[in-house]
Design a protein around this motif. Structure first.
Motif, short mmCIF file in Angstrom:
data_model
loop_
_atom_site.label_atom_id
_atom_site.label_comp_id
_atom_site.label_asym_id
_atom_site.label_seq_id
_atom_site.Cartn_x
_atom_site.Cartn_y
_atom_site.Cartn_z
N LEU A 22 -6.36 2.24 -1.17
CA LEU A 22 -6.89 1.89 0.15
C LEU A 22 -8.38 2.24 0.16
O LEU A 22 -8.79 3.21 -0.47
CB LEU A 22 -6.19 2.71 1.24
N LEU A 23 -9.17 1.48 0.88
CA LEU A 23 -10.60 1.80 1.04
C LEU A 23 -10.78 2.47 2.41
O LEU A 23 -10.64 1.82 3.45
CB LEU A 23 -11.46 0.54 0.96
N ILE A 24 -11.00 3.78 2.37
CA ILE A 24 -11.16 4.53 3.62
C ILE A 24 -12.42 5.40 3.53
O ILE A 24 -12.54 6.21 2.61
CB ILE A 24 -9.92 5.42 3.92
N ASP A 25 -13.31 5.22 4.46
CA ASP A 25 -14.54 6.03 4.54
C ASP A 25 -15.32 6.01 3.22
O ASP A 25 -15.82 7.04 2.77
CB ASP A 25 -14.18 7.47 4.95
N GLY A 26 -15.38 4.85 2.61
CA GLY A 26 -16.17 4.70 1.40
C GLY A 26 -15.49 5.15 0.12
O GLY A 26 -16.08 5.09 -0.96
N GLU A 27 -14.25 5.64 0.22
CA GLU A 27 -13.54 6.10 -0.98
C GLU A 27 -12.27 5.28 -1.18
O GLU A 27 -11.65 4.85 -0.21
CB GLU A 27 -13.09 7.57 -0.82
N TRP A 28 -11.90 5.11 -2.44
CA TRP A 28 -10.61 4.46 -2.76
C TRP A 28 -9.56 5.56 -2.89
O TRP A 28 -9.71 6.46 -3.71
CB TRP A 28 -10.72 3.65 -4.05
N VAL A 29 -8.56 5.51 -2.02
CA VAL A 29 -7.57 6.59 -1.97
C VAL A 29 -6.14 6.02 -1.98
O VAL A 29 -5.91 4.89 -1.56
CB VAL A 29 -7.75 7.47 -0.70
N ASP A 30 -5.19 6.84 -2.44
CA ASP A 30 -3.78 6.46 -2.35
C ASP A 30 -3.32 6.57 -0.90
O ASP A 30 -3.94 7.27 -0.10
CB ASP A 30 -2.93 7.40 -3.22
N ALA A 31 -2.20 5.91 -0.60
CA ALA A 31 -1.59 6.10 0.72
C ALA A 31 -1.17 7.56 0.84
O ALA A 31 -0.74 8.16 -0.15
CB ALA A 31 -0.39 5.18 0.87
N LYS A 32 -1.30 8.13 2.03
CA LYS A 32 -0.92 9.54 2.21
C LYS A 32 0.53 9.78 1.81
O LYS A 32 0.88 10.82 1.29
CB LYS A 32 -1.11 9.95 3.67
N SER A 33 1.38 8.79 2.09
CA SER A 33 2.81 8.93 1.75
C SER A 33 3.04 8.84 0.25
O SER A 33 4.12 9.13 -0.24
CB SER A 33 3.60 7.80 2.43
N GLY A 34 2.05 8.35 -0.49
CA GLY A 34 2.22 8.13 -1.94
C GLY A 34 2.98 6.86 -2.25
O GLY A 34 3.19 6.51 -3.42
N LYS A 35 3.38 6.13 -1.21
CA LYS A 35 4.22 4.94 -1.45
C LYS A 35 3.39 3.75 -1.94
O LYS A 35 2.21 3.62 -1.61
CB LYS A 35 4.90 4.54 -0.15
N THR A 36 4.05 2.90 -2.71
CA THR A 36 3.43 1.66 -3.16
C THR A 36 4.42 0.51 -2.95
O THR A 36 5.61 0.75 -2.74
CB THR A 36 3.06 1.70 -4.65
N PHE A 37 3.91 -0.71 -2.97
CA PHE A 37 4.81 -1.87 -2.91
C PHE A 37 4.29 -2.93 -3.87
O PHE A 37 3.15 -2.87 -4.35
CB PHE A 37 4.94 -2.40 -1.47
N SER A 38 5.15 -3.92 -4.09
CA SER A 38 4.93 -4.88 -5.14
C SER A 38 4.22 -6.12 -4.59
O SER A 38 4.52 -6.57 -3.50
CB SER A 38 6.33 -5.26 -5.63
N THR A 39 3.26 -6.66 -5.35
CA THR A 39 2.75 -7.99 -5.00
C THR A 39 3.15 -8.93 -6.13
O THR A 39 3.03 -8.60 -7.31
CB THR A 39 1.23 -7.99 -4.72
N VAL A 40 3.67 -10.10 -5.72
CA VAL A 40 4.41 -10.96 -6.65
C VAL A 40 3.67 -12.28 -6.86
O VAL A 40 3.07 -12.82 -5.93
CB VAL A 40 5.82 -11.20 -6.08
#
Ligand code: ADP
Length: 499
Positions: free
Chosen positions: A22-40
């Protein structure tokens, strides 16, 4: 079909292989939950990569960052000419990476790569450049007033145009990069800050655009990008108290939900929603251009266009010629994966969308419609559906009334030209319409009677950043593009000074 990632050139392949954040406040960060999903990849059904699954917790951090960027720091102090320069720089970067972005788009969305390159990427560049120009041209007004309460009272009054603030932008999957540019352009030109949520099916080009935003030098927190699902990340943006305005493009059903939720905190709302746009072909039209024109009006981007010309009305004496001609165009188009340079039509964006479109086709057949061509799903793991032309339909059928968002057109004959406005307007929508005729007086008399935000004459689906775009009726609220969009991204402040 084999894994399409193998077709990517190095730049796009390198981008796709990188972890997605995610792009938040100028930084690329993981979701806080650590979750990911698939793009197909819709051409193969194979996972392309995984994306960070942002939700309310991430939206909260991003919204507060966007608020800080709007109120403090560099962004509010930048002069309009610097915002213009940054937007032009971003446009240059998109142009410099045009081939790479087109490949990413073709892989993730399924659209033919040549269209992605010469329609989508070029439109995104044009649009950013056009909006860059507005950054230095936002003007208020001045007025001399007197109330008349006393004989000589006098006021100097002026109206300031001020950036609306933090903007939540939620976009669909049919033109992912164009939509991102279309939304970011006016927000950045006016000095707003942004939370952008791309559609969960097609987030890759927006993430690449986010990298280019940072490379262009926009201050941190000005553009935040949250990938994730509508019901979680999207809804959290709509509900967040720090978000001042929502700009949404997507389905009418979701637009209604968003509009109602946004009213809880009285956010400004602009909505670009669905359509069931009429294409009216008169017997006096140049049929050599009207027939392919009517075909492309609905089949372009596999019909996944809010202004798709999905209801075709043709004067009776040329009805068979035009509908059979449109069916011939449909049959002649080469269907294949977006990254196959020979493809003219790609898959639909997802298996869900394929099944939705097939359910409509089956309902049309069950209700007595006749498919001149198409009507079948194309087997295999990809999301391919044949372009379909329905005749023998009537205005009560689901396929005639509801937006299908697929390569399906319903054709009805015109017996009395006096009925054309009623036929064209017999829909809850009012986004686009086209009239194909060489009789200018007829066209000029018809245009004011069509309830649609855009009426094309002897063409369909052409857009220009200088022209306001939006819908009548349930096709939306507000006009984007052109000078009109500035009203959506500014507040007016009236100042009265007794002198
Ligand atoms: P479709 O149904 O064709 O996928 P949608 O209108 O549902 O189109 O999606 C458009 C965008 O709206 C996507 O980014 C999606 O994630 C988002 N979205 C869907 N539902 C909601 C919701 N309840 N609140 C906010 N955003 C939503």
């Amino acid at each position: 079909i084999a894994d399409q990632r193998a077709r990517l050139n190095k730049a796009a392949a390198d981008f796709v292989a990188k972890p997605k954040k995610l792009l938040i406040d100028g930084e690329w960060v993981d979701a806080k939950s650590g979750k990911t999903f698939s793009t197909v990849d819709p051409a193969t059904g194979l996972e392309i990569t995984r994306l960070a699954e942002g939700d309310a917790a991430d939206v909260d951090v991003a919204a507060r960052a966007a608020r800080r960027a709007f109120e403090e720091g560099e962004w509010p102090r930048l002069r309009p000419r610097d915002r213009q320069r940054l937007l032009l720089k971003l446009a240059d970067l998109v142009e410099a990476h045009a081939d790479e972005l087109a490949e990413i788009e073709a892989l993730d969305n399924g659209k033919p790569v040549t269209y992605a390159r010469f329609v989508d990427v070029n439109m995104a560049v044009d649009f950013l450049r056009y909006m860059a120009g507005w950054a230095t041209k936002i003007e208020g007004t001045t007025l001399d007033l007197s109330t008349g309460f006393t004989p000589d009272d006098q006021f100097f009054a002026y109206v300031r145009k001020e950036a609306v603030g933090v903007v939540g932008q939620i976009i669909p999957w049919n033109f992912p990069l164009v939509m991102a540019a279309w939304k970011l352009g006016p927000a950045l030109a006016t000095g707003c800050t942004v939370l952008l949520k791309p559609a969960e099916q097609t987030s890759l080009s927006a993430l690449r655009l986010g990298e280019l935003v940072m490379e262009a030098g926009f201050p941190k927190g000005v553009v935040n990008i949250i990938t994730g699902f509508g019901g979680t990340a999207g809804a959290a943006i709509v509900e967040h108290p720090e978000v001042d305005k929502i700009a949404f493009t997507g389905s009418t059903a979701v637009g209604k939900l968003i509009g109602m939720a946004a009213m809880k905190t009285m956010k400004r709302v602009s909505l670009e929603l669905g359509g069931k746009s009429p294409v009216v072909v008169m017997a006096d039209a140049n049929l050599e251009t009207a027939i392919p024109g009517a075909a492309m009006a609905v089949f372009f981007n596999m019909g996944q266009v809010c202004t798709a010309g999905s209801r075709l009305f043709v004067e009776r004496k040329v009805f068979d010629q035009v509908t059979e001609g449109v069916a011939e165009v449909a049959k002649s188009m080469k269907i294949g994966a977006g990254l196959d340079p020979a493809s003219q039509l790609g898959p639909l964006v997802s298996a869900v969308q394929r099944d939705r479109v097939m359910a409509y086709i089956q309902s049309g057949l069950a209700e007595g419609g006749r498919a001149l061509t198409g009507g079948q799903v194309i087997g295999g793991a990809g999301c391919f559906v044949e372009p379909t032309v329905f005749v023998d339909v009537n205005s009560s059928m689901k396929v005639v009334r509801e937006e299908i968002f697929g390569p399906v057109v319903v054709a009805q004959p015109i017996d009395d030209i006096a009925n054309i406005p009623a036929m064209a307007n017999d829909t809850i929508y009012g986004l686009g319409a086209s009239i194909w005729s060489n009789n200018l007086s007829f066209v000029h008399r018809l245009v004011p009677k069509i309830k649609a935000g855009t009426v094309w004459v002897n063409c369909h689906n052409f857009l220009d950043p200088a022209l306001p775009f939006g819908g009548y009726k349930q096709s939306g609220v507000g006009r984007e593009m052109g000078r009109a969009v500035l009203d959506l991204y500014t507040e007016s402040k009236s100042v009265l000074m007794q002198i």
